[in-house]
Each structure stands twice: as structure tokens, then as C-alpha cells.
Design a protein around this motif. Sequence first.
Motif, PDB file in Angstrom:
ATOM      1  N   ARG A   1       8.716 -15.443   8.360  1.00 41.62           N
ATOM      2  CA  ARG A   1       9.205 -16.046   7.115  1.00 41.62           C
ATOM      3  C   ARG A   1       8.117 -16.886   6.453  1.00 41.62           C
ATOM      4  NH1 ARG A   1      11.155 -21.395   8.221  1.00 41.62           N
ATOM      5  NH2 ARG A   1      12.610 -21.465   6.483  1.00 41.62           N
TER       6      ARG A   1
ATOM      7  N   ARG B   1       5.992 -14.479   4.491  1.00 43.21           N
ATOM      8  CA  ARG B   1       6.691 -14.046   3.268  1.00 43.21           C
ATOM      9  C   ARG B   1       6.685 -15.161   2.233  1.00 43.21           C
ATOM     10  NH1 ARG B   1      10.168 -11.535   7.175  1.00 43.21           N
ATOM     11  NH2 ARG B   1      11.573 -13.317   7.146  1.00 43.21           N
TER      12      ARG B   1
ATOM     13  N   SER C   1       2.692 -14.512  -5.654  1.00 39.73           N
ATOM     14  CA  SER C   1       3.041 -13.733  -6.843  1.00 39.73           C
ATOM     15  C   SER C   1       3.855 -14.518  -7.861  1.00 39.73           C
ATOM     16  CB  SER C   1       3.701 -12.401  -6.490  1.00 39.73           C
ATOM     17  OG  SER C   1       4.777 -12.575  -5.643  1.00 39.73           O
TER      18      SER C   1
ATOM     19  N   ALA D   1       9.715 -18.034  -8.752  1.00 39.91           N
ATOM     20  CA  ALA D   1      10.649 -17.209  -7.999  1.00 39.91           C
ATOM     21  C   ALA D   1      10.725 -17.705  -6.560  1.00 39.91           C
ATOM     22  CB  ALA D   1      10.217 -15.748  -8.053  1.00 39.91           C
TER      23      ALA D   1
ATOM     24  N   MET E   1      14.077 -19.047  -4.352  1.00 42.05           N
ATOM     25  CA  MET E   1      14.494 -18.559  -3.044  1.00 42.05           C
ATOM     26  C   MET E   1      14.620 -19.697  -2.031  1.00 42.05           C
ATOM     27  SD  MET E   1      14.914 -15.427  -3.525  1.00 42.05           S
ATOM     28  CE  MET E   1      15.062 -15.381  -5.300  1.00 42.05           C
TER      29      MET E   1
ATOM     30  N   PHE F   1      15.298 -13.553 -13.078  1.00 40.72           N
ATOM     31  CA  PHE F   1      14.458 -13.875 -14.228  1.00 40.72           C
ATOM     32  C   PHE F   1      14.504 -12.772 -15.286  1.00 40.72           C
ATOM     33  CE2 PHE F   1      12.839 -16.308 -10.744  1.00 40.72           C
ATOM     34  CZ  PHE F   1      12.532 -17.529 -11.305  1.00 40.72           C
TER      35      PHE F   1
ATOM     36  N   GLU G   1      10.518 -11.155 -11.811  1.00 43.65           N
ATOM     37  CA  GLU G   1       9.566 -11.865 -10.957  1.00 43.65           C
ATOM     38  C   GLU G   1       9.682 -11.311  -9.540  1.00 43.65           C
ATOM     39  OE1 GLU G   1       7.420 -14.228 -11.912  1.00 43.65           O
ATOM     40  OE2 GLU G   1       8.243 -15.233 -13.671  1.00 43.65           O
ATOM     41  N   VAL G   2       9.488  -9.998  -9.435  1.00 43.62           N
ATOM     42  CA  VAL G   2       9.504  -9.364  -8.115  1.00 43.62           C
ATOM     43  C   VAL G   2       8.234  -9.780  -7.381  1.00 43.62           C
ATOM     44  CG1 VAL G   2       9.184  -7.101  -7.041  1.00 43.62           C
ATOM     45  CG2 VAL G   2      10.968  -7.428  -8.745  1.00 43.62           C
ATOM     46  N   PHE G   3       8.326 -10.009  -6.065  1.00 39.47           N
ATOM     47  CA  PHE G   3       7.133 -10.396  -5.304  1.00 39.47           C
ATOM     48  C   PHE G   3       6.237  -9.184  -5.118  1.00 39.47           C
ATOM     49  CE2 PHE G   3      10.178 -13.649  -3.460  1.00 39.47           C
ATOM     50  CZ  PHE G   3       9.778 -14.626  -4.358  1.00 39.47           C
ATOM     51  N   SER G   4       5.071  -9.219  -5.742  1.00 39.84           N
ATOM     52  CA  SER G   4       4.282  -7.998  -5.880  1.00 39.84           C
ATOM     53  C   SER G   4       3.541  -7.590  -4.615  1.00 39.84           C
ATOM     54  CB  SER G   4       3.293  -8.159  -7.028  1.00 39.84           C
ATOM     55  OG  SER G   4       2.583  -9.359  -6.864  1.00 39.84           O
ATOM     56  N   HIS G   5       3.273  -8.512  -3.703  1.00 40.56           N
ATOM     57  CA  HIS G   5       2.480  -8.128  -2.534  1.00 40.56           C
ATOM     58  C   HIS G   5       3.350  -7.734  -1.354  1.00 40.56           C
ATOM     59  CE1 HIS G   5      -1.143  -9.772  -4.465  1.00 40.56           C
ATOM     60  NE2 HIS G   5      -0.312 -10.662  -4.933  1.00 40.56           N
ATOM     61  N   MET G   6       4.621  -7.416  -1.634  1.00 45.29           N
ATOM     62  CA  MET G   6       5.524  -7.135  -0.521  1.00 45.29           C
ATOM     63  C   MET G   6       6.264  -5.821  -0.722  1.00 45.29           C
ATOM     64  SD  MET G   6       7.530 -10.659   0.063  1.00 45.29           S
ATOM     65  CE  MET G   6       6.858 -12.214  -0.454  1.00 45.29           C
TER      66      MET G   6
ATOM     67  N   GLU H   1      10.895  -6.617   2.376  1.00 45.71           N
ATOM     68  CA  GLU H   1      10.377  -7.983   2.519  1.00 45.71           C
ATOM     69  C   GLU H   1      10.820  -8.870   1.359  1.00 45.71           C
ATOM     70  OE1 GLU H   1       6.177  -8.620   4.534  1.00 45.71           O
ATOM     71  OE2 GLU H   1       6.114  -6.968   3.098  1.00 45.71           O
TER      72      GLU H   1
ATOM     73  N   MET I   1      14.254  -9.867   2.182  1.00 43.80           N
ATOM     74  CA  MET I   1      14.257 -10.806   3.313  1.00 43.80           C
ATOM     75  C   MET I   1      13.822 -12.203   2.859  1.00 43.80           C
ATOM     76  SD  MET I   1      12.714  -8.352   6.314  1.00 43.80           S
ATOM     77  CE  MET I   1      12.749  -9.470   7.723  1.00 43.80           C
ATOM     78  N   THR I   2      12.910 -12.255   1.901  1.00 40.70           N
ATOM     79  CA  THR I   2      12.467 -13.556   1.384  1.00 40.70           C
ATOM     80  C   THR I   2      13.641 -14.314   0.766  1.00 40.70           C
ATOM     81  OG1 THR I   2      10.353 -12.530   0.903  1.00 40.70           O
ATOM     82  CG2 THR I   2      10.728 -14.693  -0.054  1.00 40.70           C
TER      83      THR I   2
ATOM     84  N   HIS J   1      15.309 -16.793   2.990  1.00 41.13           N
ATOM     85  CA  HIS J   1      14.297 -17.665   3.596  1.00 41.13           C
ATOM     86  C   HIS J   1      14.916 -18.782   4.447  1.00 41.13           C
ATOM     87  CE1 HIS J   1      10.511 -19.794   3.937  1.00 41.13           C
ATOM     88  NE2 HIS J   1      11.132 -20.898   3.600  1.00 41.13           N
TER      89      HIS J   1
ATOM     90  N   ARG K   1      17.785  -9.436  -3.740  1.00 40.36           N
ATOM     91  CA  ARG K   1      17.046 -10.570  -3.215  1.00 40.36           C
ATOM     92  C   ARG K   1      17.817 -11.871  -3.424  1.00 40.36           C
ATOM     93  NH1 ARG K   1      11.374 -11.778  -5.995  1.00 40.36           N
ATOM     94  NH2 ARG K   1      12.704 -12.771  -7.534  1.00 40.36           N
ATOM     95  N   SER K   2      18.447 -11.988  -4.594  1.00 39.46           N
ATOM     96  CA  SER K   2      19.092 -13.273  -4.865  1.00 39.46           C
ATOM     97  C   SER K   2      20.434 -13.425  -4.145  1.00 39.46           C
ATOM     98  CB  SER K   2      19.239 -13.501  -6.369  1.00 39.46           C
ATOM     99  OG  SER K   2      19.868 -12.415  -6.949  1.00 39.46           O
TER     100      SER K   2
END
Lengths: 321, 258, 293
Positions: A181, A184, A191, A195, A199, B88, B92-97, B101, B104-105, B108, B168-169
Motif C-alpha cells: 500500500r 501504491r 500521478s 486524487a 483516496m 474528478f 485523475e486515473v493513476f497513470s503508473h498503475m 492497483e 486497490m489504492t 488505502h 476506485r472510489s
Amino acid sequence: MEGRKGVISLAVFILAAAGFPWILTNEYYISILILSGITAIGVVGLNLLLGFAGQISLGHAAFFGISAYTSAILTTNYGFPVLAGVIIGIILSALVAFLIGIPALKLKALSLAMATLGFGLIVYIFLNETITLTGGPSGFVGIPRFNVLGYEFYSDLAYYYLVAGALTLVIIISLNLINSRTGRALKAIHSSENAARVMGINVFRFKLFVFVLSAVFAAMAGGLYAHYLSFVAPSSFGFHASLQLIVMAILGGMSSVWGGVIGALFLTSMPEFLRMYEELETILYGLILILCMMFMPQGLVGGLSRLSGYIADKLFKRRLK
Amino acid sequence: MSKNTALLKCSDIYVRFGGVMALSGVTFFAEKGAITALIGPNGAGKTTLLNVITGMIPQSEGSIEFKSRDLSNVAAHIRSQEGMVRTFQNLEVFSHMSVLENVMTGAHNRYNYSVLDSIFKTPRYFARETECRDAALEKLNFVGLEKEWSLPALDLPYGKQRLLELARSICGEPELILLDEPAAGLNSRETKNLGEVISAIRQDLGITVVLVEHDMELVMSISDEITVLNFGQVIAKGTPRDIQNNQEVVEAYLGSED
Amino acid sequence: MDLGSALQYLISGLTVGSTYGLTALGFTIIFNATRVINFAQGEFVMLGGMLAVFFAGFFNFGLFPAIVLAVACTTLVGVCMERVAIRPVQGANVINIIIITIGVSIFIRGVVMIFLGKDTFALPPFFGTEALYFLGATIIPQSIWILLITMLVLLGLRTFFNNTIFGKAMLACSFEQKAAHLVGISVDRMVMLSFAISAMVGSIGGVILAPVTLTSYDVGIMLGLKGFASCILGGLGNPFGAAAGGLIIGVLESFGAGYVSSAFKDAFAFIILLVILFFKPSGIFGRADIERV
């Protein structure tokens, strides 16, 4: 899937690291490997900050320096055991990183780059000018060799395994963190900070954590460096050194823990090989840097995997014909 | 409408940007278990209100109460930990995942373990990661992205990235989710599917929804309650039917929308 | 603290600060056009001084032609750099382009080291060597030249940005590249122009300072860093704020060296910078930007 690939890479790395001294028996090569390994410890840490969390530090060599000098002074002038000196050096670096990180990590992008750069230069100037403490520009000599519980890592081979062990430890810690985690959260911060906040990620705390952790790794490297060369000088911890660490991380490939290792190995050993061109060394170094970034934007790790993909593609296509 | 059952209460919110008044005295309630829509012409202050509610920007005046707790001056991540999550307008998708993942974020804080657990890969790490992974897969299934779980998030087409943000949300099992124009850029088929997913989020997961949206068909078909903003002020509140017949609302739209 | 020495520090601060300011101006111009911090900026400054020394000694045709030639050559180096190393990677990650500029700076330094050597050189002062005495301070004529030329450069750039079609096009590019492209501005050409102007301004900064502080192949590093500090101090993106930032850093550094400790002279600039960054992150003349969510 990610996990299995990681385990295989790790196994390959450990085998290679263990095997190197049998292939490269020359003392000179071993010493290059030792220096590469020490640098790699710092670069892997910096890569957690830069490649994963997306936060730049242009003053990272300062943490190398703080720890190297702390340990050097404590062991040489005050008779501290080496291990105690190194640990105190690491703790001091972590503390400084924590204190400087609190205001600095609130800054973004280029301001953060400037703040860390400024911090690094201040430490560098301090090392240069407090001559009674550090020996000034001409350096600090007579630092004892690394030893633990009476065992001195006297031969280069022994020192090589010490460094390889430390590097393996740092890699395992980094890989485990990335696949959790925490990893992540760091990638999320990279990024989109907003956001990440949504989370429920405490963005500032994670930034500070990874900043301090990367300083701890750099400090580990600093301790190993001082007690290997038995000599330290401020010029090894100045702006150029910080830049070098960044370049290694980027050139190796920022999106992978291995990128830092490969970048450090490549850029530490390359100047040694360029040395035969004497005068041209600097020019070639600059040129290689430019060309690598122009033609391998993903770094060496990305470039290698793209190259293998390209070859596989070619072979596959030829078969289709 | 009884004010006591409201999950979220924003009272008298003012936001000034320099000399511009983005919100002036907005009061907005979201009833527990309802879908409350927030509509209004462009520039009415809808996104600003979401930003204030979720703690992205501070309000100049006014208070925000969530689950009867005052969160007016609380950091964004703590509001999220309290059970309030948003999406958003500009993805605002997490681009490096990977897709998985990303989701899963979202959990958190729900599957919590310490940094030491991850460094030493303790049993607790494996247990929590498995739980988190299962929960994330379940949420992907819920929005219909179960096949794409292993792809890099940015390889998804636009419409599916919207669904990914939704998955994700909800992965952290929030009590309130605020959606900022979830249908923007979607075609009519995708919008219809989105409407069903949002309804299911309320129906099956019992999550309260606040919906900022321009697509009136979507808004009218799934909302229980609508608040209309114009020039930073609330000009109407009511059921979809009330709003459709409200003269002031019609004028606000005709006056500014093409 | 007597007036004479205070005035002395002020003047020497402004003298050095002018070069910092011109360096910072160069950073800003390229940053505005490309969003890249050009780490080779310091090398432009070094090239200005070193080439002037070289041409003056080599051709023996007097100081002024040598200076003009040095500035022209450096400008050409800037243009070549853009064509060869920056344009081909257009659209690449900003951090990669920054590494490329670092590579270019190392490359330039290496070339100068080989051809001109590692020695330290001095350029003769432009006009007059007789010092002036003013309220207890000694002013060398070169200081006056430096301030005068810096003012002229600033004025020239201001006219360029406000009154010429190229200048306005460059401004447009810095605000919104896509829109600039849509109205028919060649963004490529503007980026090249930005490198040319930066190199030119930087080399002027190097040439005017060379008679006062001496020059060698490696002076570009510190000058570049101080220039970078100046433009962050002035608020990145604002060319004249950057120039003012340079003057401020020069003056504070000079007072720090005079009144506190000359050993820590270089540290003052950066300590001040950290304090300002921590308390006003957008710089002295920068506006806090509002982030859109």
C-alpha cells in the motif's frame, strides 16, 4: 505476476552479484564494482523518491556527505567503533532529511528542485569551510576500514560482499515497499496529489517518509564509502555528485528499482573505461548522456526491454513471411 | 425534508477567488441513502462546491458537517478517511498503475498495515493484501471491468476509465460519493450503463450519492432530489419533477446555454 | 557599518548580480518557451568570457571585435544546441530534456577544456582603469560598464518583447503554445529563437564580468546555479523578476561576505533562497497560482 517477475529478477541479481568476483578477478574491476554497488544503494533510494513518488532532490549527495563525514570524524577523532559511527551518521542524515523535508516537500517541481539544490550546496560549502572539523577542501584522511565485532573487511573481496549484501538488502526493502500500500500511495502521489488525497492518503506524510528513507539509503552508502576509501573530500558530495545520482536514476530507468542499479553500474564504470581517452573523457561522457536520453527515453532498463521486444518482433515477422 | 437525516450539510458556503465570488451563501444537504444532483449552467460553481466539500480548496466562510461532525477545517485525506470520496471531471486515473492497483489504492485505509509489515512481508501483509485484492476485483466486477484488471490503467478507453474511477472510489466503502460530471465525454449507451451503475451503488451498496452532471436525461432519471446553482447561488431545490417545471431554472439554462 | 564600505559592497554586489541576472534572464526565456530548465545556461556565460579572451589574444584585432565575435559564436552554439539536441526530442518528458541539457553542458565544458585549457584567464577592462572615488567607496570603471550594458540589454529585450512581432509571438508561445500554433506562429522557430536569445544574453553576462572576476572553463557551474537561484527568487517565468532576483542575490551575497564571513559567501545566496522558498514559494515577484481541479 508482478511478484514472480520480481523474485526472478532478484534471484538473477543475487547470482550475478555472487558470481562477479569469479569472472572479474582483477582487483581493479572489483574496486569499480564496490564503488558501483555503494553508489547503487544511494541511487535505488533516490529512485524511490524520484521515479515512484515523483519528487525531485537535487541535493541528495549531501546525505551521503553528512553520513560519511559524521562517521569519519567520530571513528577517527573520537575512537568510536565503526558500526556505531555509521549508524550515528545514518541517524543524523535521517534527522536532517526530516527537518529539511518538512518545509521543502510542500514545494512543487522546480521550486522543490531549487530548495534541495540549495540545501545540498549549503552542506557542501559547510564541509569545505569548517576546516578544523572536516579538513576542508583537501579532505579528511585516515578513516578506519569497516569492521564489525572485531572482523575487519580488509580485502577488497570481503568488502565487495559486504556492499553486495547491503545493496541486496536495500533492493529487497524497496521491492517490498513498492508492492504494498505504501508503494501504491507513492505512485498515486506521483500521478495526482489531489486524487491521492481523495483516496485518504496523507500525501505529505508519505512524501516525508520516502524522502527520509531515501536519505537513509544515501547515508548507508556514505558510511560504506568513507570506510572503504579511508578518505573523503567535499568534492565527492557537491552539486556534481547530486546531479550524477539523478542522472543515474533517470538513465537507468525511473520506473523500476533495477533501473537505479543498472544506472549506477553503468555510469560508475563508464568513466573508468573512458579514462583511456584521457582528455576526451568529459566530452564523451556528455555525449553518451545526450545520446542515451535522445534514443532511450525510458532509460537503459526500458531501452533493453524495448530492444528485446524489437528483436522478438523481427524474428516473429520473418517467420510469418 | 427533515434536516436531521442529512448525511452531508453545507451551510452558508462562501468562496472568493481574488475579487470573484465563486460561491455566495450556498446551503446544500445530501440525504442519507439518496442520490442528490447538483446542476446548473457552466461556471455556476458546482465543481467549486465539490472542491470545498472534499477539502481541495478552503471556503472563505461557512461550515461543512458530515455524519453530524464538523469537518469545515479538516484536511482532505481525513475527510476521505471519514467516508467521503469523489471522482474528478478531468479524469485523475493513476497513470503508473494497473487497473487493479488503481482500485486497490481506493482501499488505502480500509486494509491497513504498517510499513514494517510490507518490508518484512509479514502474514498480516499477505492477509491484508489478499483481502484488498479480492475487494478490488469485486468492485471491478461491480462496474463491469473484471476482464481488464491487469491492463495498465491508461490503456483503457475513455469510457472505461470513468468506470475505473467509480470502482476506485467505492473500494474504500465510503458512505458518501461525490461524482463530478461522470458522464462527460461518454456516448449515450455508455451514459445509460453509467446510470445503472450509479443506481446500483446507491441501491446495492447503500452509498449516498451527490451527482454533478450536465446530462439532464441521466439526472432526471436517477436523482431523488435536485439542487440548482446559478452564479454561485442556489436558485432552486426539489424533486426532478419540481425542477423541470421551475420557471427560474428554465430561464437560467436558456439564458446561458446554447 | 560605515557608509563607504556599505556602498562598496552594494556596488560590487550589483556588479556580480548583473551577470546572475542576465543568466537568470536566459533561464527564464528558455523556460517560457519550453518549460525546460536549461542546465547549459551557465556554459553560455562561460563561453562568452572564454571566447572573448581567446579571440582577443588570437586575432589581435582589438577587444571589441573579439567581444562581438564571442557573443555571436555563443549565440550560434545556442542555436546549434536547439537544432541538434532539443528539437529532435520535442514532446519528450521534461526531465529527459533537462538531462540532455546537462549532457550538453558537460560536453561544452569538455570541449573548452581541451581547446583552451584549464587555466584561469583575465579579459582586459573595456575602457579606463582609473578607479573613481565616491563617498568613500572605490568604483572601478568596469562596474559602471557592467551596469550600463545590463540596463541596455534589459531595455532592448523589453522593446523586443513589447514592440516587435517576433517578441510578441514569443510571449504568445509562452502563454499557450497550442493557441500560438493555431494562429500561425511557428513554435519551432520561437523555441530556436529563445535559445539564441538566451545564449546571447548569457554570453554578454559572461563577457562583461570576465574583466572583474577572471574566467576559466568551469566558471559556468556556479554562475548557472546562482542564475537558477535568481530566477526562482524572482518568480520563475517572469524575465524581469529574474533579472531583479539576480541583482538581489548579488547584493545580499556581497553584504554577507563583507559583514559576516567571506568563506561562506556562496552559501548566503542559497540560505536566502531557502528562506524565501519556505515562506513565499512563488518567489518575490511571482504570483501564487491557483490550481484547477
